[in-house]
Design a protein around this motif. Structure first.
Motif, PDB file in Angstrom:
ATOM      1  N   SER A  38       0.834  -1.204   0.000  1.00 43.20           N
ATOM      2  CA  SER A  38       0.000   0.000   0.000  1.00 43.20           C
ATOM      3  C   SER A  38       0.869   1.254   0.000  1.00 43.20           C
ATOM      4  CB  SER A  38      -0.918   0.004   1.223  1.00 43.20           C
ATOM      5  OG  SER A  38      -0.153   0.153   2.401  1.00 43.20           O
ATOM      6  N   ASP A  39       0.228   2.428  -0.025  1.00 46.73           N
ATOM      7  CA  ASP A  39       0.967   3.700  -0.063  1.00 46.73           C
ATOM      8  C   ASP A  39       0.912   4.407   1.287  1.00 46.73           C
ATOM      9  OD1 ASP A  39      -1.760   4.142  -0.330  1.00 46.73           O
ATOM     10  OD2 ASP A  39      -1.536   5.884  -1.626  1.00 46.73           O
ATOM     11  N   ILE A  40       1.247   3.663   2.333  1.00 48.06           N
ATOM     12  CA  ILE A  40       1.278   4.222   3.686  1.00 48.06           C
ATOM     13  C   ILE A  40       2.586   4.974   3.900  1.00 48.06           C
ATOM     14  CG2 ILE A  40       1.306   3.665   6.150  1.00 48.06           C
ATOM     15  CD1 ILE A  40      -0.293   1.126   5.454  1.00 48.06           C
ATOM     16  N   ALA A  41       2.483   6.195   4.419  1.00 51.70           N
ATOM     17  CA  ALA A  41       3.663   6.954   4.829  1.00 51.70           C
ATOM     18  C   ALA A  41       3.875   6.723   6.319  1.00 51.70           C
ATOM     19  CB  ALA A  41       3.461   8.440   4.554  1.00 51.70           C
ATOM     20  N   MET A  42       5.100   6.348   6.695  1.00 52.58           N
ATOM     21  CA  MET A  42       5.389   6.086   8.102  1.00 52.58           C
ATOM     22  C   MET A  42       6.428   7.069   8.619  1.00 52.58           C
ATOM     23  SD  MET A  42       5.232   1.930   8.535  1.00 52.58           S
ATOM     24  CE  MET A  42       5.099   2.087  10.331  1.00 52.58           C
ATOM     25  N   MET A  43       6.180   7.597   9.804  1.00 52.51           N
ATOM     26  CA  MET A  43       7.105   8.521  10.465  1.00 52.51           C
ATOM     27  C   MET A  43       7.545   7.908  11.793  1.00 52.51           C
ATOM     28  SD  MET A  43       6.393  12.342  12.022  1.00 52.51           S
ATOM     29  CE  MET A  43       6.472  13.258  10.490  1.00 52.51           C
ATOM     30  N   TYR A  44       8.841   7.873  12.012  1.00 51.49           N
ATOM     31  CA  TYR A  44       9.364   7.392  13.293  1.00 51.49           C
ATOM     32  C   TYR A  44       9.063   8.415  14.374  1.00 51.49           C
ATOM     33  CZ  TYR A  44      12.737   5.659  16.734  1.00 51.49           C
ATOM     34  OH  TYR A  44      13.341   5.188  17.880  1.00 51.49           O
ATOM     35  N   SER A  45       8.554   7.941  15.490  1.00 53.81           N
ATOM     36  CA  SER A  45       8.164   8.861  16.577  1.00 53.81           C
ATOM     37  C   SER A  45       9.357   9.383  17.376  1.00 53.81           C
ATOM     38  CB  SER A  45       7.195   8.143  17.524  1.00 53.81           C
ATOM     39  OG  SER A  45       7.832   7.022  18.123  1.00 53.81           O
ATOM     40  N   VAL A  46      10.533   8.835  17.165  1.00 53.78           N
ATOM     41  CA  VAL A  46      11.790   9.167  17.862  1.00 53.78           C
ATOM     42  C   VAL A  46      11.732   8.720  19.322  1.00 53.78           C
ATOM     43  CG1 VAL A  46      13.520  10.931  18.394  1.00 53.78           C
ATOM     44  CG2 VAL A  46      12.150  11.106  16.279  1.00 53.78           C
ATOM     45  N   ALA A  47      10.852   9.331  20.108  1.00 53.27           N
ATOM     46  CA  ALA A  47      10.625   8.885  21.480  1.00 53.27           C
ATOM     47  C   ALA A  47       9.313   8.107  21.522  1.00 53.27           C
ATOM     48  CB  ALA A  47      10.563  10.075  22.431  1.00 53.27           C
ATOM     49  N   ASP A  48       9.093   7.396  22.610  1.00 54.85           N
ATOM     50  CA  ASP A  48       7.834   6.659  22.737  1.00 54.85           C
ATOM     51  C   ASP A  48       6.665   7.635  22.768  1.00 54.85           C
ATOM     52  OD1 ASP A  48       6.052   4.610  23.024  1.00 54.85           O
ATOM     53  OD2 ASP A  48       6.918   3.825  24.879  1.00 54.85           O
ATOM     54  N   ILE A  49       5.533   7.171  22.245  1.00 58.62           N
ATOM     55  CA  ILE A  49       4.330   8.010  22.281  1.00 58.62           C
ATOM     56  C   ILE A  49       3.677   7.791  23.635  1.00 58.62           C
ATOM     57  CG2 ILE A  49       2.136   8.540  21.128  1.00 58.62           C
ATOM     58  CD1 ILE A  49       3.344   7.345  18.580  1.00 58.62           C
ATOM     59  N   GLU A  50       4.211   8.449  24.620  1.00 56.06           N
ATOM     60  CA  GLU A  50       3.775   8.305  26.010  1.00 56.06           C
ATOM     61  C   GLU A  50       3.894   9.664  26.685  1.00 56.06           C
ATOM     62  OE1 GLU A  50       2.158   6.955  29.303  1.00 56.06           O
ATOM     63  OE2 GLU A  50       2.376   5.749  27.472  1.00 56.06           O
ATOM     64  N   GLY A  51       2.782  10.394  26.699  1.00 54.91           N
ATOM     65  CA  GLY A  51       2.787  11.730  27.271  1.00 54.91           C
ATOM     66  C   GLY A  51       3.192  12.783  26.255  1.00 54.91           C
ATOM     67  N   LEU A  52       2.825  14.011  26.554  1.00 57.04           N
ATOM     68  CA  LEU A  52       3.163  15.130  25.672  1.00 57.04           C
ATOM     69  C   LEU A  52       4.354  15.890  26.226  1.00 57.04           C
ATOM     70  CD1 LEU A  52      -0.397  16.473  24.773  1.00 57.04           C
ATOM     71  CD2 LEU A  52       1.168  15.203  23.295  1.00 57.04           C
ATOM     72  N   ASN A  53       5.327  16.152  25.378  1.00 53.37           N
ATOM     73  CA  ASN A  53       6.502  16.929  25.740  1.00 53.37           C
ATOM     74  C   ASN A  53       6.942  17.689  24.498  1.00 53.37           C
ATOM     75  OD1 ASN A  53       8.255  15.053  24.183  1.00 53.37           O
ATOM     76  ND2 ASN A  53       7.660  13.618  25.816  1.00 53.37           N
ATOM     77  N   GLN A  54       8.040  18.413  24.592  1.00 52.98           N
ATOM     78  CA  GLN A  54       8.446  19.244  23.463  1.00 52.98           C
ATOM     79  C   GLN A  54       8.740  18.420  22.209  1.00 52.98           C
ATOM     80  OE1 GLN A  54      12.120  21.336  24.187  1.00 52.98           O
ATOM     81  NE2 GLN A  54      12.999  19.668  25.403  1.00 52.98           N
ATOM     82  N   LEU A  55       9.238  17.207  22.407  1.00 51.98           N
ATOM     83  CA  LEU A  55       9.542  16.362  21.264  1.00 51.98           C
ATOM     84  C   LEU A  55       8.278  15.751  20.667  1.00 51.98           C
ATOM     85  CD1 LEU A  55      11.568  14.996  19.400  1.00 51.98           C
ATOM     86  CD2 LEU A  55      11.841  13.195  21.123  1.00 51.98           C
ATOM     87  N   SER A  56       7.448  15.125  21.520  1.00 52.06           N
ATOM     88  CA  SER A  56       6.258  14.463  21.004  1.00 52.06           C
ATOM     89  C   SER A  56       5.277  15.452  20.395  1.00 52.06           C
ATOM     90  CB  SER A  56       5.580  13.647  22.102  1.00 52.06           C
ATOM     91  OG  SER A  56       5.117  14.476  23.151  1.00 52.06           O
ATOM     92  N   ARG A  57       5.164  16.644  20.976  1.00 48.63           N
ATOM     93  CA  ARG A  57       4.271  17.653  20.389  1.00 48.63           C
ATOM     94  C   ARG A  57       4.720  18.019  18.967  1.00 48.63           C
ATOM     95  NH1 ARG A  57       4.110  19.576  25.834  1.00 48.63           N
ATOM     96  NH2 ARG A  57       1.947  19.684  26.623  1.00 48.63           N
ATOM     97  N   THR A  58       6.034  18.157  18.792  1.00 48.23           N
ATOM     98  CA  THR A  58       6.544  18.518  17.471  1.00 48.23           C
ATOM     99  C   THR A  58       6.286  17.412  16.453  1.00 48.23           C
ATOM    100  OG1 THR A  58       8.275  19.911  18.437  1.00 48.23           O
ATOM    101  CG2 THR A  58       8.619  19.143  16.172  1.00 48.23           C
ATOM    102  N   VAL A  59       6.609  16.162  16.833  1.00 48.31           N
ATOM    103  CA  VAL A  59       6.427  15.036  15.909  1.00 48.31           C
ATOM    104  C   VAL A  59       4.958  14.848  15.568  1.00 48.31           C
ATOM    105  CG1 VAL A  59       6.633  12.532  15.680  1.00 48.31           C
ATOM    106  CG2 VAL A  59       8.531  13.848  16.635  1.00 48.31           C
ATOM    107  N   ILE A  60       4.100  14.868  16.576  1.00 49.98           N
ATOM    108  CA  ILE A  60       2.672  14.638  16.340  1.00 49.98           C
ATOM    109  C   ILE A  60       2.061  15.775  15.530  1.00 49.98           C
ATOM    110  CG2 ILE A  60       0.411  14.409  17.448  1.00 49.98           C
ATOM    111  CD1 ILE A  60       1.865  12.953  19.757  1.00 49.98           C
ATOM    112  N   SER A  61       2.420  16.998  15.845  1.00 49.43           N
ATOM    113  CA  SER A  61       1.850  18.119  15.088  1.00 49.43           C
ATOM    114  C   SER A  61       2.337  18.103  13.640  1.00 49.43           C
ATOM    115  CB  SER A  61       2.188  19.457  15.748  1.00 49.43           C
ATOM    116  OG  SER A  61       3.583  19.672  15.786  1.00 49.43           O
ATOM    117  N   ASN A  62       3.592  17.727  13.410  1.00 42.31           N
ATOM    118  CA  ASN A  62       4.076  17.605  12.028  1.00 42.31           C
ATOM    119  C   ASN A  62       3.268  16.568  11.252  1.00 42.31           C
ATOM    120  OD1 ASN A  62       6.069  19.532  12.244  1.00 42.31           O
ATOM    121  ND2 ASN A  62       7.717  18.081  12.653  1.00 42.31           N
ATOM    122  N   ALA A  63       3.002  15.446  11.899  1.00 43.65           N
ATOM    123  CA  ALA A  63       2.218  14.403  11.248  1.00 43.65           C
ATOM    124  C   ALA A  63       0.795  14.872  10.978  1.00 43.65           C
ATOM    125  CB  ALA A  63       2.206  13.146  12.110  1.00 43.65           C
TER     126      ALA A  63
END
Length: 405
Positions: A139-164
């Motif tokens: 299929s044509d799924i685009a995958m993005m590595y979360s870098v850190a675990d998706i567990e709680g919101l922090n400066q890193l997870s907010r950036t990755v999730i908002s970009n996605a």
């Protein structure tokens, strides 16, 4: 416009809620599908986990009581796929986003794979930096590595999730204004060692008004083509490169599975098939080749790819298998044999040149092929212009006859 988010709201409610808020702030509606099975959702879903389980013919309470995570993931993946398909059919899904670890990655990508090619699909995953083939498949799924675990919101997870989230917004809200011509579409299979043949045939066909889609015969490429044939996207097939069957038979790295060569036969669309690269089985680096193959003829294609010459016995079996697949065809079908070699490496002076081994393949095909399958035998290598044009002219003739019928 509506984006569907698939996630386990019993454990990732805060993170998924953040993604929803980012998307809604751009004026896009969001539909939340809850795939959590262990507890109540942290935020309110639009489709509950109980509804997802029911869509798979299961009961959420029973899945919880069983305590079998693998069983629950499989069931919720099936249910999410059913619901996503229905939402898309009802014009309530323009794009889909998933967030999670390996569990929800399996669930969300099952839903994504059920959707047609072209529907935006974006998966933020903790396992996206590894082997993603089981999740993406063809299929044509685009995958993005979360870098850190998706567990709680922090400066890193907010950036990755908002970009996605914004990536999905961009995909569903912008019209690329791509001009699409209504032309008959021919699928073609290619490998590096059959490229000249495919290029010649493709150019000839496009000059005559066809749209061509070339699939790299790497396993996923063959499966992608078979899926698109089943979906009705493809009108005819020029299956130059059937090498994936060698990997399926012998145990190489690029198998397309046992159903390769079935979709066109079942749909009854015109197809011209050849024996491209059946002289080789694909492995990874040389040291990864199983010791059972010691003593065989190898070609180091590059540091990551090792090619192994097929044997007469393997070629005879390949001939039988391919003939049986083609015999099931309900539409116009031809098999073209390049009698002077099936790849670049199967020419005089090259490592895989072995006329006797090729003869075993050709003889098995002749023996097992039904009389209603047209057999073309050409004294040429598969990459010779004469052979390529013979293939192109034959599929064109079949397509013309189909259109005038």
């Amino acid at each position: 416009m509506s984006v569907v988010i698939v996630g386990t709201l019993d454990t990732k409610g805060e993170e998924i809620g953040f993604a929803r808020d980012v998307i809604e702030a751009q004026g896009i509606d969001v539909h939340l599908i809850d795939t959590g099975v262990m507890d109540d959702p942290e935020i309110t879903p639009d489709t509950t986990a109980a509804a997802v389980a029911r869509a798979a013919g299961r009961d959420l309470g029973s899945l919880r009581d069983a305590g079998d995570r693998g069983e629950a993931i499989e069931a919720m993946g099936e249910g999410a796929a059913e619901i996503a398909t229905r939402l898309h059919e009802e014009d309530e899904l323009d794009g889909i986003l998933g967030l999670g670890g390996s569990g929800n990655t399996s669930i969300a990508t099952a839903a994504m794979r059920a959707l047609p090619v072209g529907v935006p699909k974006f998966m933020v995953s903790t396992v996206a930096s590894g082997d993603t083939e089981p999740y993406v498949e063809s299929s044509d799924i685009a995958m993005m590595y979360s870098v850190a675990d998706i567990e709680g919101l922090n400066q890193l997870s907010r950036t990755v999730i908002s970009n996605a989230a914004l990536a999905v917004v961009g995909m569903v809200s912008n019209d690329p204004d791509i001009e699409v011509e209504d032309r008959p579409t021919i699928a073609i299979t290619m490998f590096g060692v059959t490229t000249p043949c495919v290029q010649t045939a493709r150019e000839w066909l496009e000059d005559r008004g066809y749209e061509t889609i070339v699939f790299h015969a790497t396993g996923t490429g063959g499966r992608a083509m078979e899926n698109l044939i089943e979906e009705g996207v493809i009108d005819g097939v020029l299956d130059v490169t059937t090498t994936e069957w060698a990997d399926e038979l012998v145990g190489g790295a690029l198998s397309a599975g046992p159903h390769r060569l079935e979709a066109a036969a079942e749909r009854g669309i015109p197809q011209v098939v050849s024996t491209g690269a059946l002289d080789m089985v694909n492995f990874g680096p040389r040291e990864t080749v199983p010791t059972e193959f010691d003593g065989r003829t190898f070609h180091i294609h590059n540091p990551q790819v090792t090619l192994m010459r097929t044997t007469p016995e393997e070629n005879a079996e390949l001939g039988r298998i391919i003939a049986e697949k083609l015999n099931a065809s309900t539409g116009s079908t031809a098999l073209a044999l390049p009698l002077n070699g099936v790849s670049m490496l199967d020419t005089e002076g090259e490592e895989f040149h072995d006329p006797d081994t090729d003869a075993a393949l050709f003889e098995a095909l002749r023996e097992h092929l039904d009389e209603d399958i047209e057999l073309l035998e050409i004294e040429a290598n598969i990459n010779d212009e004469t052979f390529a044009l013979t293939l192109a002219e034959k599929i064109d003739a079949y397509m013309q006859a189909e259109q005038s019928a």
